[in-house]
Every structure is written in C-alpha cells, then in structure tokens.
Write a protein that holds these residues in place. Sequence first.
Motif, PDB file in Angstrom:
ATOM      1  N   THR B 183       0.917  -1.478  -0.041  1.00  0.00           N
ATOM      2  CA  THR B 183      -0.030   0.030  -0.265  1.00  0.00           C
ATOM      3  C   THR B 183       0.873   1.313  -0.041  1.00  0.00           C
ATOM      4  O   THR B 183       0.678   2.265  -0.747  1.00  0.00           O
ATOM      5  CB  THR B 183      -0.973  -0.031   1.205  1.00  0.00           C
ATOM      6  OG1 THR B 183      -1.416  -1.452   1.297  1.00  0.00           O
ATOM      7  CG2 THR B 183      -1.964   1.253   1.108  1.00  0.00           C
ATOM      8  N   TRP B 187       0.902   4.163  -2.763  1.00  0.00           N
ATOM      9  CA  TRP B 187       0.833   5.444  -2.285  1.00  0.00           C
ATOM     10  C   TRP B 187       1.822   6.141  -2.962  1.00  0.00           C
ATOM     11  O   TRP B 187       1.691   7.552  -3.517  1.00  0.00           O
ATOM     12  CB  TRP B 187       0.647   5.727  -0.968  1.00  0.00           C
ATOM     13  CG  TRP B 187       0.831   7.159  -0.319  1.00  0.00           C
ATOM     14  CD1 TRP B 187       1.939   7.296   0.411  1.00  0.00           C
ATOM     15  CD2 TRP B 187       0.172   8.126  -0.229  1.00  0.00           C
ATOM     16  NE1 TRP B 187       1.828   8.756   0.611  1.00  0.00           N
ATOM     17  CE2 TRP B 187       0.790   9.418   0.140  1.00  0.00           C
ATOM     18  CE3 TRP B 187      -1.034   8.538  -1.165  1.00  0.00           C
ATOM     19  CZ2 TRP B 187       0.007  10.420   0.221  1.00  0.00           C
ATOM     20  CZ3 TRP B 187      -1.607   9.585  -0.949  1.00  0.00           C
ATOM     21  CH2 TRP B 187      -1.121  10.702  -0.500  1.00  0.00           C
ATOM     22  N   CYS B 202      -4.343   1.952  -4.621  1.00  0.00           N
ATOM     23  CA  CYS B 202      -4.012   2.161  -3.395  1.00  0.00           C
ATOM     24  C   CYS B 202      -4.934   1.910  -2.230  1.00  0.00           C
ATOM     25  O   CYS B 202      -4.690   1.205  -1.372  1.00  0.00           O
ATOM     26  CB  CYS B 202      -3.241   3.569  -3.202  1.00  0.00           C
ATOM     27  SG  CYS B 202      -2.610   3.970  -1.242  1.00  0.00           S
ATOM     28  N   TYR B 206      -5.520  -0.766   0.129  1.00  0.00           N
ATOM     29  CA  TYR B 206      -5.746  -0.452   1.806  1.00  0.00           C
ATOM     30  C   TYR B 206      -7.172  -1.043   2.165  1.00  0.00           C
ATOM     31  O   TYR B 206      -7.106  -1.607   3.488  1.00  0.00           O
ATOM     32  CB  TYR B 206      -6.023   1.181   1.532  1.00  0.00           C
ATOM     33  CG  TYR B 206      -6.553   1.808   3.055  1.00  0.00           C
ATOM     34  CD1 TYR B 206      -5.631   1.746   4.135  1.00  0.00           C
ATOM     35  CD2 TYR B 206      -7.937   2.136   3.030  1.00  0.00           C
ATOM     36  CE1 TYR B 206      -6.446   2.284   5.290  1.00  0.00           C
ATOM     37  CE2 TYR B 206      -8.464   2.640   4.220  1.00  0.00           C
ATOM     38  CZ  TYR B 206      -7.638   2.804   5.251  1.00  0.00           C
ATOM     39  OH  TYR B 206      -8.079   3.223   6.381  1.00  0.00           O
ATOM     40  N   TYR B 216      -4.471  -1.441  10.594  1.00  0.00           N
ATOM     41  CA  TYR B 216      -4.509  -0.611   9.395  1.00  0.00           C
ATOM     42  C   TYR B 216      -4.890   0.724   9.750  1.00  0.00           C
ATOM     43  O   TYR B 216      -4.248   1.770   8.968  1.00  0.00           O
ATOM     44  CB  TYR B 216      -6.007  -0.875   8.640  1.00  0.00           C
ATOM     45  CG  TYR B 216      -7.179  -0.571   9.434  1.00  0.00           C
ATOM     46  CD1 TYR B 216      -7.617   0.573   9.034  1.00  0.00           C
ATOM     47  CD2 TYR B 216      -7.833  -1.554  10.108  1.00  0.00           C
ATOM     48  CE1 TYR B 216      -8.922   1.054   9.844  1.00  0.00           C
ATOM     49  CE2 TYR B 216      -8.991  -0.969  10.920  1.00  0.00           C
ATOM     50  CZ  TYR B 216      -9.674   0.152  10.652  1.00  0.00           C
ATOM     51  OH  TYR B 216     -10.707   0.535  11.370  1.00  0.00           O
ATOM     52  N   ILE B 219      -1.717   2.812   8.628  1.00  0.00           N
ATOM     53  CA  ILE B 219      -1.825   3.566   7.065  1.00  0.00           C
ATOM     54  C   ILE B 219      -2.744   4.579   7.392  1.00  0.00           C
ATOM     55  O   ILE B 219      -2.500   5.952   6.997  1.00  0.00           O
ATOM     56  CB  ILE B 219      -2.458   2.488   6.141  1.00  0.00           C
ATOM     57  CG1 ILE B 219      -1.167   1.301   6.178  1.00  0.00           C
ATOM     58  CG2 ILE B 219      -2.554   3.129   4.998  1.00  0.00           C
ATOM     59  CD1 ILE B 219      -1.773   0.299   5.187  1.00  0.00           C
ATOM     60  N   THR B 220      -3.869   4.433   8.012  1.00  0.00           N
ATOM     61  CA  THR B 220      -4.999   5.439   8.290  1.00  0.00           C
ATOM     62  C   THR B 220      -4.492   6.862   8.730  1.00  0.00           C
ATOM     63  O   THR B 220      -4.680   7.900   8.400  1.00  0.00           O
ATOM     64  CB  THR B 220      -6.113   5.231   8.900  1.00  0.00           C
ATOM     65  OG1 THR B 220      -6.478   3.844   8.552  1.00  0.00           O
ATOM     66  CG2 THR B 220      -7.414   6.040   8.604  1.00  0.00           C
ATOM     67  N   TRP B 247      -7.488   8.356  -2.935  1.00  0.00           N
ATOM     68  CA  TRP B 247      -7.082   7.386  -1.789  1.00  0.00           C
ATOM     69  C   TRP B 247      -8.472   7.422  -0.774  1.00  0.00           C
ATOM     70  O   TRP B 247      -8.992   6.523  -0.331  1.00  0.00           O
ATOM     71  CB  TRP B 247      -5.741   7.232  -1.246  1.00  0.00           C
ATOM     72  CG  TRP B 247      -5.759   6.723  -0.133  1.00  0.00           C
ATOM     73  CD1 TRP B 247      -5.609   5.253  -0.042  1.00  0.00           C
ATOM     74  CD2 TRP B 247      -5.826   6.863   1.257  1.00  0.00           C
ATOM     75  NE1 TRP B 247      -5.425   4.797   1.301  1.00  0.00           N
ATOM     76  CE2 TRP B 247      -5.727   5.887   2.161  1.00  0.00           C
ATOM     77  CE3 TRP B 247      -5.890   8.317   1.811  1.00  0.00           C
ATOM     78  CZ2 TRP B 247      -5.699   5.796   3.576  1.00  0.00           C
ATOM     79  CZ3 TRP B 247      -5.844   8.306   3.190  1.00  0.00           C
ATOM     80  CH2 TRP B 247      -5.494   7.219   4.069  1.00  0.00           C
ATOM     81  N   GLY B 251     -10.892   4.540  -0.327  1.00  0.00           N
ATOM     82  CA  GLY B 251     -10.271   3.643   0.728  1.00  0.00           C
ATOM     83  C   GLY B 251     -11.301   3.576   1.707  1.00  0.00           C
ATOM     84  O   GLY B 251     -11.450   2.742   2.459  1.00  0.00           O
TER      85      GLY B 251
END
Lengths: 152, 746
Positions: B183, B187, B202, B206, B216, B219-220, B247, B251
């Motif tokens: 991911t 990105w 991406c 995600y 996760y 990433i957030t 994204w 996402g």
Amino acid sequence: MAPKKNAREPTPSAAATTQASSTAPASVPPPVKSSASKNGAANWDQVLQNICNHYVKETPQRIKLIDVFLLFLVAVGALQFLYCVLAGNYPFNAFLSGFSATVGQFVLTISLRVQTNEGNKNEFPGVSPERAFADYVVCSLILHFFCVNFIN
Amino acid sequence: MTAKSQDLLAGVTAPKVRTLLRVVILFFIAGAAVSSRLFSVIRFESIIHEFDPWFNFRATKYLVANGFYKFWDWFDDRTWHPLGRVTGGTLYPGLMVTSGAIYHALRALTIPVDIRNICVLLAPAFSGLTAYATYLLTNEMTTSPSAGLLAAIFMGIAPGYISRSVAGSYDNEAIAIFLLVFTFFLWIKALKLGSMLWGALCALFYGYMVASWGGYAFITCLLPMHALVLICMGRYSTRLYVSYTTWYALGTLASMQIPFVGFLPVKTSEHMPALGIFGFLQLIGFIQYVRSAISGRQFQTFLVTLLVATFGLGLAGLVGLTSLGYIAPWGGRFYSLWDTGYAKIHIPIIASVSEHQPTAWPSFFFDLNFLIWLFPAGVYLCFQNLRDEHVFIVVYAMFGSYFAGVMVRLMLTLTPVVCVAAAIAVSQILDTYLSVKVPIVDETAASSTDSAPKKAKGGLRATEKPNVGIFNNLSKVVVTGAMTIYLLMFVTHCTWVTSNAYSSPSVVLASRLPDGSQHIIDDYREAYQWLRQNTKEDAKIMSWWDYGYQIGGMADRPTLVDNNTWNNTHIATVGKAMSSREEVSYPIMRQHEVDYVLVVFGGLLGYSGDDINKFLWMVRIAEGIWPDEVKERDFFTARGEYKVDHDATETMKNSLMYKMSYYNYNTLFPSGQAVDRVRGVRMPDQGPVLDTVEEAFTSENWIIRIYKVKDLDNVGRDHGAAAAFARGQKKKKIQKKRGARVLRVD
C-alpha cells in the motif's frame, strides 16, 4: 455559490467600475485595490468580482461543462446532508453511501478537471486527457461498486 | 553480497542481462525468505502455532466447509458460553478468505492440498511477496540499482518480521505486512505520478489491508500525516490533491465494507485525521485555484478570512460532535500508545498480554541487528535529496520508531522502514566504494579543479559538482570488506535468531536430553486429544482465556472465554472463579454449566508460562469488577512477596487455582521433597484438598491438568461435607468449617 450571488446583487456600482477598469490599461487597478483594502466589505466584493471575471474569461468550454456537473454534485450532497440533519440519519448505511458517492464523485471529477487542464500539463507529464478520462471511469466504477454494496 | 556481484557485472553487461539478473536475484531472495521460515516445520511438523492462529485456522476450516455467505453470518455458540460470539461480524476476514481462495484455486488446478498445509505455509509465501514489495518501495526512493535488492533481502530475513511470519504462525500479520508495504508503494507511486488509477489501486489494497488486520489504522494515520507534512513544507501540489483524495474517497468506502469496521471510519477519533486532511486539501485546492485568479493583496485578505472561518467552524464542529457523542473519543488501546502506564491502571486485560508491553531496548538489536544503526544513516540520506517520497520515509521512520518503542508487537510496523532506510545507506556506501570507473574520473577531476577559468565561467559554485570520490584501492577494500563482514554477520544473526527464538510452535515444546538428543514434550496435544475423545461433544471447558482458542481448535469443545477478549466481565468471572475459595467458585461454575476446568502447571518441568505465573493477572482482572471480593493484596505475604510454599497466604492456599495446580503434587516426591521447579521453592508436605472438583486427567509432564466439576450431592449435602465423609473424618470438625464458610459467603 451563495456568497457569490450575495456579493454581486447589492453592489452593482462596484461591478460596473471593475468591468470598466479591466478594459482600461493596467495602471488603473492598483489605486482601486489599495483604497478598497481599507474597508473590508468593498474589498470582498472586489475579490469575488475578480474571481468571477477570471473564471468566465479563462475557462475553456469543456471544463465549464465539468463544473456544471460539480455544481450538481454539490447540490445533491447538500440536499442529502440537509435531509440527514432534518429527518435524521436512520438508514445510516444509505445516507453514508449516498453522501460519500457524491463526495467521491466530486473529488474524482475535480481530479479529472485538474488533469485535463492545459495549465497543469507540467505537473502531470505522464497523463494525457484520454488517460485521465479512462482513470476517471475506472475509479468511478470502483466507487459506485462500493456504494451499491454498502447501501444495503 | 548480491549487490556486490551486481555492481561488478554492471559495467560489463547489457541492460537486458541486468534485468534478467535482477529477476533471478529476486527469486533467490524470495526463496531465502521462505526457506528461513521453515525451521519449525522441519524440526517439529506442519502444525499451527501458538494461540490466535488456532482460531484463524478454525475459522478457515469453517469457511472452506460452509462457503462464504455462511462464514459471513457465522454465529459461534461454542465460544464465550453462554453468550456466544458473532464471529462473522467481529473478525478481520482477509486472512481466511485469502487461504480459502488459494485452497479453491489449487483444487481447480487439481492439486489436492490439505487446508492445514495452506494455512501453515501462507506466512512464508507472503514473506516472499513482502520482499518484492519492499524492493518496489525502495526503488521509488533511490536511483541506486542495488538499494532495492538489498532492501528486499533485509526484509526477507529480518527477525523483526520473521517473528510473526514463520511457517505455522497463521496470524493476520502474515499477510498484513505485505499489504502494508505494498500500500505504501502504491501511495508513493500515486503521489509521484498524480494518477487517479494508482490512487484507486492504493485504496483497493488499503481495503484489503483493512480486511486483514486491525493495524490498518497505522496507514490511516500515516498517509494523512505525510500529506500534512508536505503541505506544511509548502509542497502542496495538484498531484497530492489527486492522489490523496482518490485514496481517501475510495479507501474509506472500501474499509466500511468490512462489518467489523463498519461505521468506525466516520465515528471514531482515530480516523478523524484522515478526514480532516481530506477537508483541508479541498480548502487548499480551492485557495490555490483562487490564487491563480486574483492578485496578491486581495488574496491575502481572502486567505485569512477563509482560513480563520474554516478552522473555527471545523474545531467547533469536532468538539461539539465529540461532546454530543456522535464521534467516539479515543479508545483505550489508543491511550495506551501515548501513556505506557495507562493500560496497567485502566485496562488490565490489555496490559496482561506480554506483547503489549513497552519494548526493551536490546530487542531492537535482537530483531534488527546492524540495520538499527544504519537506519538513522538512511534517514539522513533521505534528508539529502528531500523529495516528496523521502519525506514519507522520514515521517514513517519517526512514527514507526515511536510506536515500536511503546509496544513490542509494533516492532513489526517499524521493520519495513528500517529495511528500506538501511538498504539506502548500505547501497550508498557500496556504490561509493565499489565504483569501477575510477581512473578516468580521477583525471578529469584533477584537470577541472586545476583549471581556474571554470569558476569564472559563471554559475553558482554549489551547482557544479566537485568530483568527490574514493580512489584509493586500500580504503575501498577495507570499507567494502567491513561491509561484507557486517552483511554476513547479519545473515548469521538472522538465522540464529530465527532458529532459536522464533521457530517454536509453543504448542509442542522441545528440550534436550543429557546426551544431546531432542526430546519432544507434547502435553498440550495429549490433553486436548483426551478432551476430544473422553468428553461429551458439548462439555464446557473453563480455562484462563489464553487457552480458549486452542481448546476450540484442537479439542473442539465449547469454552467460556478465549483470546478474543471482547467481554471483560466474562473474563473477570472466570478470574474470580479461579482466585476464590471453592465454596465461592462452585456456584459460579454451576451457573456457567462448566463441566471441566483446565489449568496449566509447569512446576514439574520448569515450564514458566503456566497459570500460577499468570495468576496475578486473573486476580487483577477479577478485582477490577469485584473489588470487594477479590483483593490482590491478599495474595501477597505480609512482606509483599508472591509465595506458593509454606509462606503462602491463606487466600492463596485456598484459591481454586492454587489447589488445582498443586493437587496431589506432593505424592510425586518422597516425603518432604516436593519442589516447584518454576518458582524454585520446596512445597509443603500436606497438599491441598479438593472438594468440589475431582481430577480427571493429568498429562505426562503434568503441564495440563483437567478437573471435572462434581455434580450436586445425591443426598443434598454440600461438597465439603460429602468429601469429608468420604475421607472418613468426623462430622464435628466439618460443622466448624461450614460455619465459617456461611459467614463468609453471605
């Protein structure tokens, strides 16, 4: 859109002066601006006026078409939000997917608008308008797939 | 090593051959990554490890047997008796669906593979992919041909990652780390090209990540942080707008498809930074557009008004919504990330897990070896040519190191960035010291520095690059030699750590006999097999929550609590039953229809991970709910020691857990010689007496002891009286005991 309208209606005189000044040589606008910056209200009219002028003159037809779609999305989004505030968010799934569909479509369309704009060519060397549109279609499909799946 | 040969060949061979070489090397790296994770399969067998993987395995079997829709709606009545668990809606399905898909794909290709083998080998297979994803990510950062390959091999064998991905460790992290790195790669790619398609890819990965692992949120939070840092550095660009908004819009929707996540992305504070940056980007995009339309002075007024208004409104809205309860404030696990003492005070259930403890600093070296001191060098190199993607590495490095310091298990999220940064540093060193084309460069450099007119020719001095390089063969040999030794030591260290520390299934234990041969201790499976064969299909087993998943997976019997830990009160109930007197525990066990109680006891073998050592956590968790009935202080001696021998407190000696652990233990030894090998103490001569439960099974090395809960007495006596009668004691004495008990219970 609302502030623009408000700004335009009460002060027709200011609009007239700027339109006149825009045709005149470049030496005219600066004094107008400096005098306007002293009192806030006139200044705001000025700013909005300039933005409108710039928009009407500089934007190609194709992008204006995109902008109409954006306006539509904003209206739909606002309507949904209003409904949510007034009538409650009971099917929260439905509200979320509807609202995020408009928001998602909005940002995707903005992206398309940015990528197809001639002025941004150097930012996106690898993206031709056709490629941008293809990306746009693919992303919109994904977006709507998720929305439909989430709507219950 | 690989990089060295690569560079030597680079001057000689054509690009095509180099590409081929690259592919071959990547395959070798994947092979190395997979094979270094197979120690446990070779030493023991193809078996699922530890605790959580047993649940994942059980869920996967359910998925394969019943199909996807049933799995989605799965209500599990065999755990958390009598509550049950809405399993389909409370798990991350990514892992199970992945192995289910692989299983069906292999079936379609007429390769009949057992689902267990897929589950066991999934983590090693994905580690190969992780190595490749790291290669891609590193290649985005630098132009050096060797950095990507080095990063791939570092990632492939770094113990920090191996710890969670050996064969048999069938846990969410097995695929999540690959998804994390990939991911991030997507990105960076999206940000570089400003492409909607990469942004959408991406977002899709995600979404897959969200489906796979609770981590996760990393990433957030990291991507918005990257975007924010870029904006603050004045690096806003339309590319950032396109990639980030694409994204986020896609996402977030993708993440909401997972039932367990559901509305969290719009309701909890952890997800608010991403939303905030999304709104902020809209604002900045609009401002940028306006800037191109009007002159500077007007723009300033416009900007100030707009910014003040928006921030005021946004902040007021956030505070208002949070206080009105529309947005949940930060969760407890989140607080424990900032204040490491928080969990211990407020949520003992989180603090009781060893992998949630703060990291001890040697474990950084243990898990990353020489990468940890190359890591700052790599980050420094990122500062040198600070493009957007390098900012990402810097931001990631900062957050990753902080979180890795707070919680042991988050070492896992730090490892990728350490590998990338270290690979950049190593490749920089190797590229500098292995440059073959020295002599020519040397001459031109000499001539250019000698000639004065060049300076006069114009241009800034900084723009003309002086020819700096290492031209002495000796220094080249010394430095590359040292680097090679470090790399070789790294490989040795990784292999050693993997083989010694991370390859034990913990279901099967191994020890060495005096003659050096291996001795397998298989008590766990022996006991679970006994349960499977000798108890009713729906016999409820009470044990501490650590063993819930294993009992469900291996013995296939309903349990009261398991590793899901979603209901603290229920766990506290079990804790209370374990830490109270029998007379208090028995009604609790009756109410929960408990048929058997399982305890883990390591005293005979010296197995330190047993229930007596975990006992204080049971007490603490129970005390959190019933502070009047269970008190931690009562389990310590007057001098504040935790004792199990003669000096143990009365509360300790009377607790069900103590009694079940040491029941009949003294009969194993000659009189007065009973020794607990874990605590290293001599036990009292007189063992504890059990009235309400009876011993049903004890495994070969006494690690697992199973007790059957007695039924109500036939003639209506209480169990104390019945047992005393059976022992042939006089009635008078019992009456005395009973009087004391009645007072206490009421």
